[in-house]
Write a protein that holds these residues in place. Structure first.
Motif, PDB file in Angstrom:
ATOM      1  N   ALA A 171       0.846  -1.190   0.000  1.00  0.00           N
ATOM      2  CA  ALA A 171       0.000   0.000   0.000  1.00  0.00           C
ATOM      3  C   ALA A 171       0.890   1.252   0.000  1.00  0.00           C
ATOM      4  O   ALA A 171       1.911   1.296   0.683  1.00  0.00           O
ATOM      5  CB  ALA A 171      -0.918   0.005   1.219  1.00  0.00           C
ATOM      6  N   GLN A 172       0.499   2.255  -0.767  1.00  0.00           N
ATOM      7  CA  GLN A 172       1.328   3.451  -0.928  1.00  0.00           C
ATOM      8  C   GLN A 172       1.015   4.456   0.171  1.00  0.00           C
ATOM      9  O   GLN A 172       0.005   5.154   0.145  1.00  0.00           O
ATOM     10  CB  GLN A 172       1.094   4.087  -2.294  1.00  0.00           C
ATOM     11  CG  GLN A 172       2.009   5.270  -2.564  1.00  0.00           C
ATOM     12  CD  GLN A 172       1.788   5.892  -3.926  1.00  0.00           C
ATOM     13  OE1 GLN A 172       1.191   5.274  -4.801  1.00  0.00           O
ATOM     14  NE2 GLN A 172       2.265   7.100  -4.109  1.00  0.00           N
ATOM     15  N   ILE A 173       1.930   4.540   1.142  1.00  0.00           N
ATOM     16  CA  ILE A 173       1.745   5.462   2.252  1.00  0.00           C
ATOM     17  C   ILE A 173       3.107   5.851   2.805  1.00  0.00           C
ATOM     18  O   ILE A 173       4.057   5.058   2.790  1.00  0.00           O
ATOM     19  CB  ILE A 173       0.870   4.833   3.365  1.00  0.00           C
ATOM     20  CG1 ILE A 173       0.570   5.867   4.458  1.00  0.00           C
ATOM     21  CG2 ILE A 173       1.489   3.552   3.923  1.00  0.00           C
ATOM     22  CD1 ILE A 173      -0.526   5.433   5.423  1.00  0.00           C
ATOM     23  N   ALA A 174       3.221   7.100   3.239  1.00  0.00           N
ATOM     24  CA  ALA A 174       4.459   7.601   3.822  1.00  0.00           C
ATOM     25  C   ALA A 174       4.100   8.701   4.805  1.00  0.00           C
ATOM     26  O   ALA A 174       2.958   9.170   4.848  1.00  0.00           O
ATOM     27  CB  ALA A 174       5.397   8.143   2.736  1.00  0.00           C
ATOM     28  N   GLY A 175       5.072   9.109   5.615  1.00  0.00           N
ATOM     29  CA  GLY A 175       4.769  10.134   6.599  1.00  0.00           C
ATOM     30  C   GLY A 175       6.012  10.731   7.217  1.00  0.00           C
ATOM     31  O   GLY A 175       7.136  10.275   6.992  1.00  0.00           O
TER      32      GLY A 175
END
Length: 403
Positions: free
Chosen positions: A253-257
């Motif tokens: 899943a494409q997620i970053a932070g």
């Protein structure tokens, strides 16, 4: 390729490969982990995406879990980014806004992303060469690469010159406006260079002394890769910000932070927010990924399988003269290939990666094929039996190629 399951990838002919790169080092839970698949399925039935103006439950859960698992000084999370490059760029913007200064110090072999700002601020000239205009205001300094020390020193007697000499770069090579140091605790693309004992605490002291923001780029080292949730915890250092991505999505899943302390908080959304940041579907995958990776037994298995692979690779090193160094923490492992005179064996490294497919191994090399390090970073769900399978196949591959 047609499907993946666990640590394995299958092609259209039914052949199975062990993915030693975990996709692009982002499949922390491997291919199609059942819990991630179920979280995505369930979330897709209610809300796939909404603007980040609104709060949604999976985003709130992911933020809470990140704060719970991070070093205690990191209490804010910015998820309005789509990938690691954007996270690193946002952390730099936060540091610039908080300090009123503009420059950034990075390391020679660093790779902080593909945006123009992060390409400009990373190391490696070949990545910048095609572009006529680069983002100004960065200074690259030697990395703590003990196997090939820039200063020709020995770790036992060097006194960590690679940190102390940054004062000279600050004095003579910068524009006197350094806002941040951004560093990978273990270099991702740069050759799996592990910061030696004492380096990161000394770097923390350097930043405190000069009122410089310390950012840990944990796009690759974060989310359990080192056997701790974050490499910062492995090295016992509290940075001012940690960037996360890749493995946070569990099975892709494409997620970053960006995790920050209070000083860096408050960057207005119009300065750094992206359409698909804080996506509900991806956040649902991230929340369950964090729950799984945070289990003590899960992280203990990462450490144990990593130590087992390191021991096996050191045994291979004794039997294969082409292996110059083996280094890593947890399941972030690198094997450096050398020529008889100890020079980097770039061609050999590339050949091993290419011919690895014939042995059922998906392998990646350092510096986009310009380097001489094979990267061993399988999904974190790896078992001891699967660790042995990787090492047995590497042994056969080395015997075939070096013969």
């Amino acid at each position: 390729m047609v499907r993946g399951e666990g640590i394995y990838l299958y092609d259209e002919n039914g052949r199975r490969y062990v993915d030693c790169a975990a996709g692009t080092f982002n499949l922390s839970l491997g291919y199609s982990h059942p819990a991630v698949v179920e979280a995505i399925r369930k979330q897709s039935e209610s809300l796939i995406h909404t603007t980040s103006t609104f709060q949604v439950d999976p985003v709130s859960r992911t933020v809470r879990r990140l704060v719970e698992e991070s070093p205690p000084n990191l209490v804010q999370v910015h998820l309005k980014v789509g990938g690691g490059s954007e996270a690193n760029e946002g952390a730099v913007k936060m540091a610039q806004r908080a300090t009123g200064r503009r420059e950034v110090i990075t390391l020679f072999r660093s790779h902080h992303g593909q945006t123009m700002m992060m390409t400009s601020m990373s190391g490696n000239a070949f990545r910048k060469a095609p572009f006529p205009i680069l983002y100004p205001g960065s200074v690259q300094v030697p990395d703590p690469y003990c196997f090939r020390c820039f200063y020709g020193q020995d770790r036992q007697t060097c006194g960590l010159m690679c940190v102390d000499r940054i004062d000279d770069f600050l004095e003579y090579a910068s524009g006197g406006q350094v806002a941040a140091v951004i560093v990978e605790p273990i270099s991702g693309n740069g050759g799996n260079v592990v910061a030696p004992d004492g380096y990161l605490p000394r770097l923390r002291e350097f930043c405190d002394r000069h009122d410089i923001v310390l950012i840990f780029d944990e796009i690759q080292t974060g989310i359990g890769r080192t056997g701790r949730m974050f490499a910062a915890q492995h090295f016992g250092v509290e940075p001012d910000a940690i960037t996360v991505g890749k493995g946070l999505g569990g099975s892709g899943a494409q997620i970053a932070g960006i995790l920050t302390n209070e000083r860096l908080a408050g960057l207005p959304a119009h300065h750094h927010s992206f359409t698909y940041g804080a996506n509900a579907l991806a956040a649902a995958a991230a929340a369950v990924t964090l729950d799984i990776v945070a289990r003590p037994e899960f992280l203990a298995n990462v450490r144990a399988t990593g130590e087992h692979i390191m021991a096996r690779l050191r045994d291979l090193q004794r039997r294969h003269r082409a292996i110059g160094d083996v280094r890593g923490v947890g399941l972030m492992i690198g094997m450096e290939l050398v020529q008889p005179d100890n020079a980097p064996a770039v061609a050999l490294t590339g050949e091993l990666a290419e011919r690895g497919m014939g042995h059922g191994l998906v392998l990646r090399t350092s510096r986009y094929g310009h380097g001489n390090v094979l990267k061993i970073r399988p999904p974190l769900i790896l078992t001891h039996a699967e660790a042995d399978l990787i090492c047995d196949r590497l042994d056969a591959l080395l015997r075939e190629v070096t013969a």
